[in-house]
Write an enzyme that holds these catalytic residues in place. Structure first.
Site, PDB file in Angstrom:
ATOM      1  N   CYS C 106       0.883  -1.163   0.000  1.00 41.55           N
ATOM      2  CA  CYS C 106       0.000   0.000   0.000  1.00 41.55           C
ATOM      3  C   CYS C 106       0.923   1.217   0.000  1.00 41.55           C
ATOM      4  CB  CYS C 106      -0.906   0.009   1.232  1.00 41.55           C
ATOM      5  SG  CYS C 106      -1.877   1.528   1.386  1.00 41.55           S
ATOM      6  N   CYS C 109      -0.592   4.403   2.228  1.00 40.48           N
ATOM      7  CA  CYS C 109      -0.665   4.330   3.700  1.00 40.48           C
ATOM      8  C   CYS C 109      -0.241   2.930   4.142  1.00 40.48           C
ATOM      9  CB  CYS C 109      -2.035   4.737   4.221  1.00 40.48           C
ATOM     10  SG  CYS C 109      -3.472   4.043   3.395  1.00 40.48           S
ATOM     11  N   SER C 110      -1.181   2.091   4.553  1.00 39.29           N
ATOM     12  CA  SER C 110      -0.776   0.779   5.060  1.00 39.29           C
ATOM     13  C   SER C 110      -1.915  -0.230   4.981  1.00 39.29           C
ATOM     14  CB  SER C 110      -0.332   0.907   6.513  1.00 39.29           C
ATOM     15  OG  SER C 110      -1.429   1.390   7.266  1.00 39.29           O
ATOM     16  N   CYS C 111      -2.762  -0.123   3.957  1.00 33.85           N
ATOM     17  CA  CYS C 111      -3.911  -1.030   3.836  1.00 33.85           C
ATOM     18  C   CYS C 111      -3.437  -2.483   3.824  1.00 33.85           C
ATOM     19  CB  CYS C 111      -4.689  -0.721   2.568  1.00 33.85           C
ATOM     20  SG  CYS C 111      -5.347   0.957   2.571  1.00 33.85           S
TER      21      CYS C 111
END
Lengths: 96, 101, 204
Positions: C106, C109-111
């Site tokens: 991702c 962000c950090s999905c």
């Protein structure tokens, strides 16, 4: 917007627009051409929901396939077959 | 130039550090606060991201993951009138003094 | 956590850490959130681990109909196994084969498919991974110890929106006699992100 009706297999061009508000289109695919691999369905529009809106109308979310070489050019040192899949909302896509 | 969070493909020679840190108590609290506030419909994930992306680029880059969440939660709660900066300042100062800083 | 006097490591607490604890205290005082609600989420977040994802993968290796359902309607398939997903995001499963390898990142962000894998590892959220996985994924894989043959097509998936991606790794060779639990032991977190293959049985 929803009337474009992209389907799997359609060639698409990602809008090259720079916008100041929250959005989920990474810079490196803007202005690049790819192909719709599949349509995930319709989802709330994050560009509205991030700024107090209700996210409606929902927007179609497409998984778009890009050739890595088309994105990075000679900087990409993998195999010529390698691809990048990015989920993009339909209002970021145009017919090339 | 891409926004500070839009990081794909930015050049770096940094290897990937595969060590994991032990979560501190405040990180659990931050994660849980987002969960509860989302459940109550007071904030949504798109707003959380927008709040993170609104950080000054230097602050974004020097902050840890949950520090960024913390900054965004504060931005959103103040913006929505649920808390004020003054209230948060006051309690934070009290906590600091209790902990001997 | 419901203790009103936060313990531990005060001296090293950053400004942001102090402020979130102040925010927590204020929200509790105002009745916006309760300590029970917070504790409940903390406990549940700790309970989720990659073992859930590993069971899903092992089942897919053993049950062809389940595998097909998992690849086409992941929410329903994992629901059948007793893992109801939240409605915060959808799940998609991508399958690694002899010809195609998927790697998930991702960049924005950090999905991450936390409902099946628990919280992401720190490296998944790091700038280095987010920056490099899209432009030099083969070098990243090499760093993780996976050398991909040139004729394997590498698909890097950037999860930018509402879909969380789980990789269905290849079933290791020589595991025909293993049952579901033994197979699940071979399925690592990293293999479900795509930075590694599942373990071979002699390396468990």
């Amino acid at each position: 917007m929803g009337t474009l009706g992209f389907r799997a297999g359609d060639p698409v061009m990602v809008r090259a627009t720079e916008v100041g508000h929250h959005h989920r289109t990474p810079w490196f695919v803007k202005g690049k051409q790819g192909k719709v691999r599949l349509v995930h369905g319709e989802f709330f529009n994050p560009e509205s929901r991030a700024h107090g809106g209700d996210g409606l109308p929902k927007r179609r979310l497409c998984q778009v396939e890009f050739q890595q070489r088309d994105i990075w050019g000679a900087l990409y040192r993998g195999s010529a077959n390698d691809v990048l899949l990015v989920d993009l909302f339909e209002h970021w896509l145009e017919r090339p | 130039m891409p926004a500070v969070h839009d990081r794909g493909g930015l050049p770096t020679d940094e290897p990937i550090d595969r060590s994991d840190h032990q979560w501190e108590d405040w990180e659990h609290v931050t994660n849980a606060l987002v969960g509860v506030l989302r459940r109550q419909g007071l904030i949504n994930v798109d707003e959380l991201r927008r709040g993170i992306e609104a950080m000054a680029p230097e602050e974004y880059e020097s902050s840890s993951y949950y520090e960024r969440w913390s900054a965004s939660i504060e931005t959103l709660l103040v913006e929505k009138g649920i808390l004020t900066e003054a209230e948060i300042d006051a309690v934070a100062a009290k906590l600091d003094s209790e902990w001997g800083r | 956590m419901s203790d009103e006097h936060p313990p531990l490591i005060h001296a090293e607490r950053s400004r942001r850490a102090t402020r979130i604890l102040a925010i927590r205290q204020l929200l509790v005082e105002k009745g916006v959130v309760t300590t029970d609600e917070l504790d409940d989420i903390i406990v549940r977040a700790r309970a989720r681990t990659p073992a859930d994802g590993a069971k899903v993968v092992a089942r897919a290796w053993l049950d062809e109909a389940f595998r097909e359902r998992l690849l086409t309607d992941a929410r329903a398939a994992v629901g059948d196994l007793g893992y109801p997903l939240s409605h915060d995001a959808e799940l998609a499963v991508v399958e690694n084969t002899a010809d195609v390898h998927h790697l998930v990142v991702c960049t924005l962000c950090s999905c991450y498919p936390s409902s099946l894998l628990g919280p992401p590892p720190d490296w998944y959220k790091s700038f280095a991974y987010r920056q490099r996985a899209v432009i030099e994924p083969r070098a990243v894989l090499r760093e993780f110890g996976l050398e991909l043959a040139d004729d394997v097509r590498l698909r890097v998936v950037d999860s930018t929106a509402d879909i969380r991606y789980l990789v269905l790794p290849r079933r290791p060779a020589g595991t025909e006699d293993l049952g579901e639990d033994a197979l699940a032991e071979l399925v690592t977190r990293d293999s479900m992100i795509g930075v590694a293959e599942a373990r071979s049985r002699d390396r468990v």
